[in-house]
Scaffold this motif. Structure first.
Motif, short mmCIF file in Angstrom:
data_model
loop_
_atom_site.label_atom_id
_atom_site.label_comp_id
_atom_site.label_asym_id
_atom_site.label_seq_id
_atom_site.Cartn_x
_atom_site.Cartn_y
_atom_site.Cartn_z
N GLU A 55 8.23 0.97 -8.84
CA GLU A 55 8.87 0.01 -9.48
C GLU A 55 9.73 0.99 -10.55
OE1 GLU A 55 8.22 -2.69 -13.43
OE2 GLU A 55 6.84 -2.73 -11.85
N LYS A 56 9.35 1.95 -11.18
CA LYS A 56 10.00 2.67 -12.21
C LYS A 56 11.30 3.54 -11.39
CE LYS A 56 6.36 3.66 -15.37
NZ LYS A 56 5.51 4.65 -15.95
N LYS A 57 10.96 3.82 -10.17
CA LYS A 57 12.12 4.63 -9.16
C LYS A 57 13.06 3.33 -8.96
CE LYS A 57 9.40 8.15 -7.32
NZ LYS A 57 8.79 8.56 -6.08
N GLY A 58 12.85 2.04 -9.10
CA GLY A 58 13.81 0.99 -8.69
C GLY A 58 13.59 0.52 -7.30
N THR A 59 12.63 1.12 -6.59
CA THR A 59 12.49 0.69 -5.02
C THR A 59 11.60 -0.47 -4.90
OG1 THR A 59 10.53 2.20 -5.00
CG2 THR A 59 12.85 3.09 -4.35
N LEU A 60 11.12 -0.91 -5.79
CA LEU A 60 10.35 -2.41 -5.95
C LEU A 60 10.59 -3.03 -7.40
CD1 LEU A 60 8.07 -3.46 -4.34
CD2 LEU A 60 6.49 -2.13 -5.68
N THR A 61 10.81 -4.24 -7.12
CA THR A 61 10.86 -5.25 -8.44
C THR A 61 9.57 -5.45 -8.93
OG1 THR A 61 10.58 -7.19 -7.25
CG2 THR A 61 12.97 -6.37 -7.16
N PRO A 62 9.55 -5.68 -10.33
CA PRO A 62 8.11 -5.94 -11.07
C PRO A 62 7.54 -7.23 -10.25
CG PRO A 62 10.27 -5.66 -12.75
CD PRO A 62 10.87 -5.70 -11.06
N ALA A 63 8.13 -8.24 -9.81
CA ALA A 63 7.55 -9.48 -9.25
C ALA A 63 6.97 -8.95 -7.94
CB ALA A 63 8.60 -10.68 -8.95
N ASP A 64 7.88 -7.94 -7.04
CA ASP A 64 7.24 -7.89 -5.99
C ASP A 64 5.88 -6.71 -6.20
OD1 ASP A 64 8.98 -9.11 -4.21
OD2 ASP A 64 10.49 -7.30 -4.19
N ARG A 65 5.89 -6.15 -7.14
CA ARG A 65 4.70 -5.22 -7.38
C ARG A 65 3.54 -6.19 -7.63
NH1 ARG A 65 2.42 -3.46 -12.01
NH2 ARG A 65 3.77 -4.28 -13.27
N ALA A 66 3.83 -7.06 -8.63
CA ALA A 66 2.86 -7.94 -9.03
C ALA A 66 2.11 -8.84 -7.75
CB ALA A 66 3.28 -8.78 -10.27
N HIS A 67 3.08 -9.00 -6.85
CA HIS A 67 2.65 -9.78 -5.72
C HIS A 67 1.93 -8.93 -4.79
CE1 HIS A 67 3.19 -12.99 -2.68
NE2 HIS A 67 3.25 -12.14 -1.87
N ALA A 68 2.32 -7.88 -4.54
CA ALA A 68 1.63 -6.72 -3.69
C ALA A 68 0.14 -6.48 -4.26
CB ALA A 68 2.41 -5.64 -3.44
N LEU A 69 -0.01 -6.39 -5.68
CA LEU A 69 -1.12 -6.08 -6.20
C LEU A 69 -2.18 -7.19 -5.99
CD1 LEU A 69 -2.59 -3.58 -7.38
CD2 LEU A 69 -1.73 -4.51 -9.51
N ALA A 70 -1.68 -8.50 -6.46
CA ALA A 70 -2.41 -9.66 -6.28
C ALA A 70 -2.94 -9.96 -5.04
CB ALA A 70 -1.59 -10.80 -6.73
N GLY A 71 -2.20 -9.23 -3.74
CA GLY A 71 -2.74 -9.66 -2.40
C GLY A 71 -3.85 -8.96 -1.86
N ILE A 72 -4.11 -7.94 -2.65
CA ILE A 72 -5.41 -7.05 -2.30
C ILE A 72 -6.41 -7.34 -3.03
CG2 ILE A 72 -6.04 -4.49 -2.15
CD1 ILE A 72 -2.97 -3.88 -2.51
N ALA A 73 -7.55 -7.83 -2.13
CA ALA A 73 -8.93 -7.53 -2.72
C ALA A 73 -9.88 -6.46 -2.29
CB ALA A 73 -9.72 -8.89 -1.88
N VAL A 74 -10.85 -6.13 -2.89
CA VAL A 74 -11.68 -4.98 -2.63
C VAL A 74 -13.02 -5.70 -2.10
CG1 VAL A 74 -10.49 -3.65 -4.49
CG2 VAL A 74 -12.56 -5.09 -5.07
N ALA A 75 -13.90 -4.52 -1.60
CA ALA A 75 -15.09 -5.07 -0.96
C ALA A 75 -16.04 -3.63 -0.89
CB ALA A 75 -14.95 -5.67 0.36
N GLY A 76 -17.37 -3.86 -1.12
CA GLY A 76 -18.09 -2.67 -0.80
C GLY A 76 -18.94 -3.05 0.40
#
Length: 288
Positions: A55-76
């Motif tokens: 995002e800081k490099k300008g290759t990803l918008t804040p909205a796209d960053r938030a959407h990508a992060l929200a799409g990841i769940a973790v599991a053990g």
């Protein structure tokens, strides 16, 4: 052809994190799994840092960053990958460990159209597929580090992989993730590492013989051959344990001396000098 919407990643290390990131950035639902939930969460934290840098490099918008992060769940627990349409194994380059994982995945991922893939750098896919009851759905899907930046993915079908599986994962990597794909036969090292690893090992042998310093070997290849990175720094980036493991797999397959890890590399791995990830390899990466 059923669209892949949910991807499971086994292994939250450097490669697993990178694969999870590119899948999430493509709008897919991702479950990042490791041996414990804490390890998976550490992987997610690494993804968050990577997305923020983009995002800081300008290759990803804040909205796209938030959407990508929200799409990841973790599991053990690997059982939480049951609903995935594609599971990509990105564990350490250890054949016994990978085989055990595929045996477990075969029990957990029961959807008949789900694909089981390995990000192995060198282990023949047929050996991993043999641990399952559906080798036709097992394939190699080899990404390169750093995954968000490197455009290539090797697709490696075994002798048992169905054409439908091969075409499905190649379309996934190319059309969904936007990667450049090449097809490789199921031979240890595939295309890239069969060419690259002997070159890296030759540089280690040159250093071990005292022909030149690490700095001069790398400068020779960057300034003399226009390589973007010298072989010893590249080995440090890949991980010296990984380079040694790939060399071992190649030597086991072909029995040619150029594939055998040299003594210097073996001693460094045994001493925990693994490159960037340990802070010290052929070069130092520790903060002054």
């Amino acid at each position: 052809m059923t669209a892949i919407k949910h991807v499971g990643i086994v292994g939250a290390g450097q490669m697993g994190r990178g694969i999870a990131e590119v899948c999430a950035r493509a709008g897919l639902t991702v479950t990042l799994c490791d041996t414990t939930e804490d390890r998976a969460r550490a992987g997610l934290a690494g993804i968050a840092d990577s997305l923020l840098r983009a995002e800081k490099k300008g290759t990803l918008t804040p909205a796209d960053r938030a959407h990508a992060l929200a799409g990841i769940a973790v599991a053990g627990d690997i059982s939480q990958l049951a609903g995935a349409g594609l599971v990509i194994e990105a564990a350490a380059e250890d054949e016994e460990a990978k085989t055990a994982l595929f045996r477990q995945l075969d029990e957990v991922v029961t959807d008949p159209v789900a694909v089981l893939a390995s990000n192995t750098s060198s282990i023949p896919i047929a050996r991993l597929a043999a641990a399952t009851r559906r080798p036709e759905a097992v394939v190699g899907l080899h990404f390169f580090n750093p995954v968000p930046l490197m455009p290539l993915v090797e697709v490696i079908p075994s002798l048992h992989t169905s054409k439908a599986t091969e075409l499905r994962v190649r379309a996934f990597a190319g059309e969904v993730l936007g990667k450049k794909t090449i097809l490789a036969k199921d031979r240890a090292g595939f295309v890239v590492n069969s060419l690259l690893v002997p070159y890296l090992l030759a540089a280690v042998r040159m250093l071990g013989s005292g022909t030149a310093t690490a700095e001069d070997i790398d400068t020779g290849m960057t300034a003399g051959c226009a390589h973007p990175m010298g072989p010893l720094r590249l080995a440090d980036l890949i991980g010296l344990d990984t380079v040694a493991a790939i060399g071992e797999a190649l030597y086991e397959e072909y029995r040619e001396p150029l594939y055998a890890p040299p003594p210097l590399l073996r001693r460094m791995v045994e001493s925990g000098l693994l490159g960037r990830k340990s802070g010290q390899g052929f070069f130092s990466y520790r903060a002054a």
